[in-house]
Structure formats: structure tokens, C-alpha cells
Design a protein around this motif. Structure first.
Motif, PDB file in Angstrom:
ATOM      1  N   LEU A   1       0.818  -1.206   0.000  1.00 37.03           N
ATOM      2  CA  LEU A   1       0.000   0.000   0.000  1.00 37.03           C
ATOM      3  C   LEU A   1       0.856   1.261   0.000  1.00 37.03           C
ATOM      4  CD1 LEU A   1      -2.794  -1.075   2.550  1.00 37.03           C
ATOM      5  CD2 LEU A   1      -3.002  -0.846   0.052  1.00 37.03           C
ATOM      6  N   GLY A   2       1.959   1.240   0.797  1.00 36.89           N
ATOM      7  CA  GLY A   2       2.820   2.412   0.861  1.00 36.89           C
ATOM      8  C   GLY A   2       3.499   2.702  -0.460  1.00 36.89           C
ATOM      9  N   MET A   3       4.030   1.679  -1.155  1.00 39.47           N
ATOM     10  CA  MET A   3       4.702   1.880  -2.434  1.00 39.47           C
ATOM     11  C   MET A   3       3.728   2.292  -3.524  1.00 39.47           C
ATOM     12  SD  MET A   3       7.535  -1.190  -2.466  1.00 39.47           S
ATOM     13  CE  MET A   3       8.392  -0.492  -3.873  1.00 39.47           C
ATOM     14  N   GLU A   4       2.528   1.732  -3.478  1.00 41.01           N
ATOM     15  CA  GLU A   4       1.530   2.115  -4.470  1.00 41.01           C
ATOM     16  C   GLU A   4       1.102   3.563  -4.277  1.00 41.01           C
ATOM     17  OE1 GLU A   4      -2.793   0.556  -6.204  1.00 41.01           O
ATOM     18  OE2 GLU A   4      -1.689  -0.621  -4.703  1.00 41.01           O
ATOM     19  N   ALA A   5       0.963   3.991  -2.989  1.00 39.10           N
ATOM     20  CA  ALA A   5       0.575   5.375  -2.721  1.00 39.10           C
ATOM     21  C   ALA A   5       1.704   6.350  -3.053  1.00 39.10           C
ATOM     22  CB  ALA A   5       0.182   5.517  -1.255  1.00 39.10           C
TER      23      ALA A   5
ATOM     24  N   LYS B   1       2.237  -0.761  -8.931  1.00 38.12           N
ATOM     25  CA  LYS B   1       2.283  -2.017  -8.194  1.00 38.12           C
ATOM     26  C   LYS B   1       3.521  -2.794  -8.602  1.00 38.12           C
ATOM     27  CE  LYS B   1      -2.615  -2.978  -7.267  1.00 38.12           C
ATOM     28  NZ  LYS B   1      -3.730  -3.933  -7.491  1.00 38.12           N
ATOM     29  N   TYR B   2       4.306  -3.184  -7.596  1.00 40.82           N
ATOM     30  CA  TYR B   2       5.499  -3.978  -7.885  1.00 40.82           C
ATOM     31  C   TYR B   2       5.212  -5.476  -7.855  1.00 40.82           C
ATOM     32  CZ  TYR B   2       8.380   0.203  -7.811  1.00 40.82           C
ATOM     33  OH  TYR B   2       8.922   1.418  -8.105  1.00 40.82           O
ATOM     34  N   TRP B   3       4.056  -5.877  -7.385  1.00 40.25           N
ATOM     35  CA  TRP B   3       3.572  -7.258  -7.501  1.00 40.25           C
ATOM     36  C   TRP B   3       2.048  -7.200  -7.536  1.00 40.25           C
ATOM     37  CZ3 TRP B   3       5.829  -5.388  -3.013  1.00 40.25           C
ATOM     38  CH2 TRP B   3       5.006  -5.309  -1.896  1.00 40.25           C
ATOM     39  N   ASP B   4       1.465  -8.252  -8.078  1.00 37.09           N
ATOM     40  CA  ASP B   4       0.016  -8.242  -8.271  1.00 37.09           C
ATOM     41  C   ASP B   4      -0.525  -9.663  -8.117  1.00 37.09           C
ATOM     42  OD1 ASP B   4      -2.560  -7.621  -8.854  1.00 37.09           O
ATOM     43  OD2 ASP B   4      -2.238  -7.099 -10.965  1.00 37.09           O
ATOM     44  N   TYR B   5      -1.385  -9.835  -7.109  1.00 40.05           N
ATOM     45  CA  TYR B   5      -2.027 -11.132  -6.864  1.00 40.05           C
ATOM     46  C   TYR B   5      -3.492 -11.125  -7.320  1.00 40.05           C
ATOM     47  CZ  TYR B   5       1.981 -11.912  -3.751  1.00 40.05           C
ATOM     48  OH  TYR B   5       3.247 -12.055  -3.247  1.00 40.05           O
ATOM     49  N   SER B   6      -3.837 -10.250  -8.276  1.00 39.80           N
ATOM     50  CA  SER B   6      -5.249 -10.109  -8.670  1.00 39.80           C
ATOM     51  C   SER B   6      -5.808 -11.395  -9.265  1.00 39.80           C
ATOM     52  CB  SER B   6      -5.401  -8.967  -9.685  1.00 39.80           C
ATOM     53  OG  SER B   6      -4.983  -7.746  -9.102  1.00 39.80           O
ATOM     54  N   LYS B   7      -4.972 -12.205  -9.887  1.00 41.04           N
ATOM     55  CA  LYS B   7      -5.452 -13.435 -10.506  1.00 41.04           C
ATOM     56  C   LYS B   7      -5.553 -14.597  -9.521  1.00 41.04           C
ATOM     57  CE  LYS B   7      -3.613 -12.238 -15.060  1.00 41.04           C
ATOM     58  NZ  LYS B   7      -2.715 -12.659 -16.165  1.00 41.04           N
TER      59      LYS B   7
END
Length: 379
Positions: free
Chosen positions: A87-91, A96-102
Motif C-alpha cells: 500500500l505504501g509503495m503504491e501510494a 504495483k510492484y507485484w500483483d495477486y489479482s489473478k
């Protein structure tokens, strides 16, 4: 409880950051089937893994004897750290440096159940097996070497963080500008769509009006055309009736003309046939007279030729006797072989020609008589 100094914790952080980079880059490279350098920094380090390792090592110190508690505390602590960092890096960096959306059971693509379970397993492996070897390596360094190495790594690490952070902030600004531009474009597109929709409604209203007017005009024209068609139909029917009567008259006249022409043709043919029969009879009689005359002339000519041949034969005989009396042997031989033989062959040829001529004349005369008889029977 094991007590580590701040410098030792810092060294553990560097070691596990490097190990995490090896693990993450290798895993992703295998999946992508190409080399992928993972991480935020230019150095081969992933601070998230180093922070996670130090965190789970610290919070599991009181429960290291229990595998289940180590697993639960490590999974929970690593997940909370992953969520906070994500959350901090995205803000901060707008990316996003990684993504678990799938993945299933994920939260905003930053954490997921699968990752949490993996962090628990990795905590147990780290606490029970890996960390003891890292302790041995770290504690094996002489104090001076240890501090020098740690100082160098720290300086390079801080410099890399400053440079990477600056680049990330610039990238975030670029992404922010791109996002702003995208939103502006989206707003303009939306306004254009609204204007197009209004124009569409206006054009549809005008089209309905024009279609109504055109429909009325077409209906009027159709009515007028139907009336004209009815008039033309009536006129055509009247013309057809009158033409039908005229056709019947023409047909009757034509039949009468054909009948009369047929009668006249029959009469003409009959007259012509009579003339032809008479002419044929006359021609037959004339041909018969001519044949008789030719026969008589041929008989006379045959008699003359016979007399001439007899005269020639007598002359040849006299000449032969005269030559033989003189003693000419060669002439005698020739006269014995040739003149007499030639004379006899000539006589035979003449008589044969005469007989053929007489027979041909008889056949022609008989054929003419037969034709005359056939024509008489036909008539």
C-alpha cells in the motif's frame, strides 16, 4: 531468548534481501522463460524479503520451540508487512510492484491466501533450518571485517535507495501525468459521446418528420398512379377487344385465301402434269425414232468397215505372196507372224465392237420402250 546486536540484525537484513532477490528473480524467470530482474533497487536485493525475514525472526523468538505457533505468527507477520509495504509503495510511487489479482482470496492484488500460507512455510524453514547457518556465517566474520563489510554495503544500499527512490518518484510523476492526461481524454471523449447522442436524437427527430412527409407524398403519388393504371387498363382492354375482332377477321380472310390458293394450285398442277405427260410421250417417240435411225446408220457403217477390212486383208495376202516369191526370208517370217496375226486380231476386235454396239442400241431401245409403257400405265 537470543539477543542480536543492531549490526547483526542489519547484516541479517542484507543477507535475506539478497537471498530473496535470488529466489524471486529465479522463480519469475522460470515462469516467464526469460531472465527477469525483480526488485525496486539496482542492487541484487529485495528489501521486502530482508524486512520480512528480520520481522519473523524477531516476533518468533519467544515461540521458536513450537512449530505451529512459528508458522502462524510468521504467516501473519509477513502478510501484514507485505500489505503495508504494498500500500505504501503504491501510494508513493503510483505503481504495483507485484500483483495477486489473478489469485483466489486476494485483497487489492497486494496479499492473498496462497502467499500467506507460503510465508508461514518459509518462516518455519527459515527459523528451524536456514537461520542457524546464516548465524554461523555472520558470526564467523572478524569484528573489523564485519563492520567494514557492513559499512560498505550500507553506504551502497543507501545510495541505491536514494537513486532508485528518485527514479521511482520521477516515474510516479510521469505516471501521474499520464493518468491525468488519460482522465482528461476520457472526459473529452465522454463529452463528445454526449454531444453525439444529442445530435443523434435531433437527427432522429428530423428523420421522423421527413419520413412522415415523404410517406404522405408517396401515398399521394401511389394513388395517382393507381388511377392512371386503371385508366390505361380500361383502354387496353377495349383495344384488345377491338384487336381480337380484327384478328378473327384477318384469320378468316387468310383461311379463305389459303383455300382459294390451294384450289388454284391444284388446277395449275393438274394442267402442268398433263403437259408434262404429253411432252414425255412426244420425247419418247422422238427418242425411239432417233434410236432406229442410229441403229440403221450403225449397220451401214459396220458393213462399210467390213468391206474395208476384207480389202485390206486381200491386199496383205497379195503382198505376202509377192514377198515370199522373191525369197526374202526375213520378210517372209515377219509376214508369217505379224500381218496375218494383226489382221485377224483387228477383225476380231472390230466384230466384237460391232456386236457390243448393236447390243447397246437394242438395250437402249428396249429401255425407252419400257419407260414409255411405265409412263402410260402411270397416266
Amino acid at each position: 531468548m537470543i539477543n542480536y546486536s543492531i549490526f547483526q540484525w542489519l547484516m541479517f537484513f542484507y543477507v535475506y534481501s539478497f537471498a530473496g532477490w535470488i529466489w524471486e528473480s529465479g522463480y519469475v524467470s522460470v515462469l516467464k522463460k526469460r531472465w527477469v530482474n525483480r526488485g525496486f533497487l539496482h542492487l541484487p536485493m529485495l528489501p521486502l524479503y530482508g524486512s520480512g525475514a528480520v520481522l519473523v525472526l524477531f516476533i518468533t523468538l519467544p515461540v521458536r520451540s513450537s512449530v505451529s505457533l512459528t508458522y502462524l505468527i510468521g504467516a501473519l507477520g509477513a502478510t501484514i508487512l507485505e500489505l503495508a509495504v504494498g500500500l505504501g509503495m503504491e501510494a508513493l510511487y503510483k505503481i504495483k510492484y507485484w500483483d495477486y489479482s489473478k489469485e483466489k482470496f486476494n485483497y487489492k492484488g497486494i496479499i492473498c491466501l496462497k502467499s500467506t500460507l507460503f510465508w508461514g512455510v518459509l518462516t518455519v524453514v527459515l527459523v528451524k533450518y536456514v537461520h542457524r547457518w546464516v548465524e554461523i556465517v555472520v558470526f564467523a566474520f572478524p569484528s573489523l571485517v564485519f563492520y567494514v563489510v557492513e559499512l560498505v554495503i550500507s553506504l551502497v544500499f543507501v545510495y541505491d535507495i536514494i537513486v532508485s527512490n528518485r527514479e521511482a518518484i520521477q516515474l510516479a510523476r510521469i505516471l501521474t501525468a499520464i493518468e491525468t492526461a488519460r482522465e482528461e481524454v476520457q472526459e473529452k471523449i465522454q463529452k463528445l459521446e454526449e454531444e453525439l447522442e444529442e445530435q443523434k436524437i435531433i437527427l432522429e427527430g428530423r428523420w421522423e418528420e421527413q419520413r412522415t412527409i415523404l410517406g404522405e407524398k408517396l401515398e399521394e403519388q401511389r394513388t395517382i398512379l393507381e388511377e392512371k393504371l386503371e385508366e390505361q387498363k380500361t383502354i387496353l382492354e377495349e383495344n384488345l377487344e377491338s384487336m381480337g375482332a380484327g384478328v378473327e377477321n384477318i384469320k378468316s380472310n387468310a383461311m379463305n385465301s389459303m383455300t382459294r390458293a390451294k384450289e388454284r394450285l391444284g388446277e395449275s398442277l393438274e394442267a402442268n402434269l398433263s403437259q408434262v405427260r404429253e411432252f414425255a410421250v412426244e420425247m419418247s417417240d422422238s427418242a425411239e425414232l432417233r434410236l432406229d435411225d442410229m441403229y440403221e446408220k450403225a449397220e451401214e457403217r459396220s458393213r462399210q468397215l467390213k468391206q474395208q477390212i476384207d480389202q485390206h486383208h486381200q491386199a496383205y495376202e497379195e503382198k505376202r505372196e509377192e514377198l515370199m516369191s522373191r525369197g526374202q526370208l526375213l520378210a517372209k517370217g515377219m509376214l508369217m507372224r505379224n500381218p496375218t496375226a494383226h489382221s485377224e486380231r483387228y477383225a476380231e476386235t472390230f466384230y466384237d465392237l460391232k456386236n457390243r454396239t448393236l447390243q447397246w442400241m437394242k438395250d437402249k431401245k428396249q429401255g425407252a420402250r419400257n419407260k414409255k409403257q411405265d409412263k402410260g400405265k402411270t397416266s
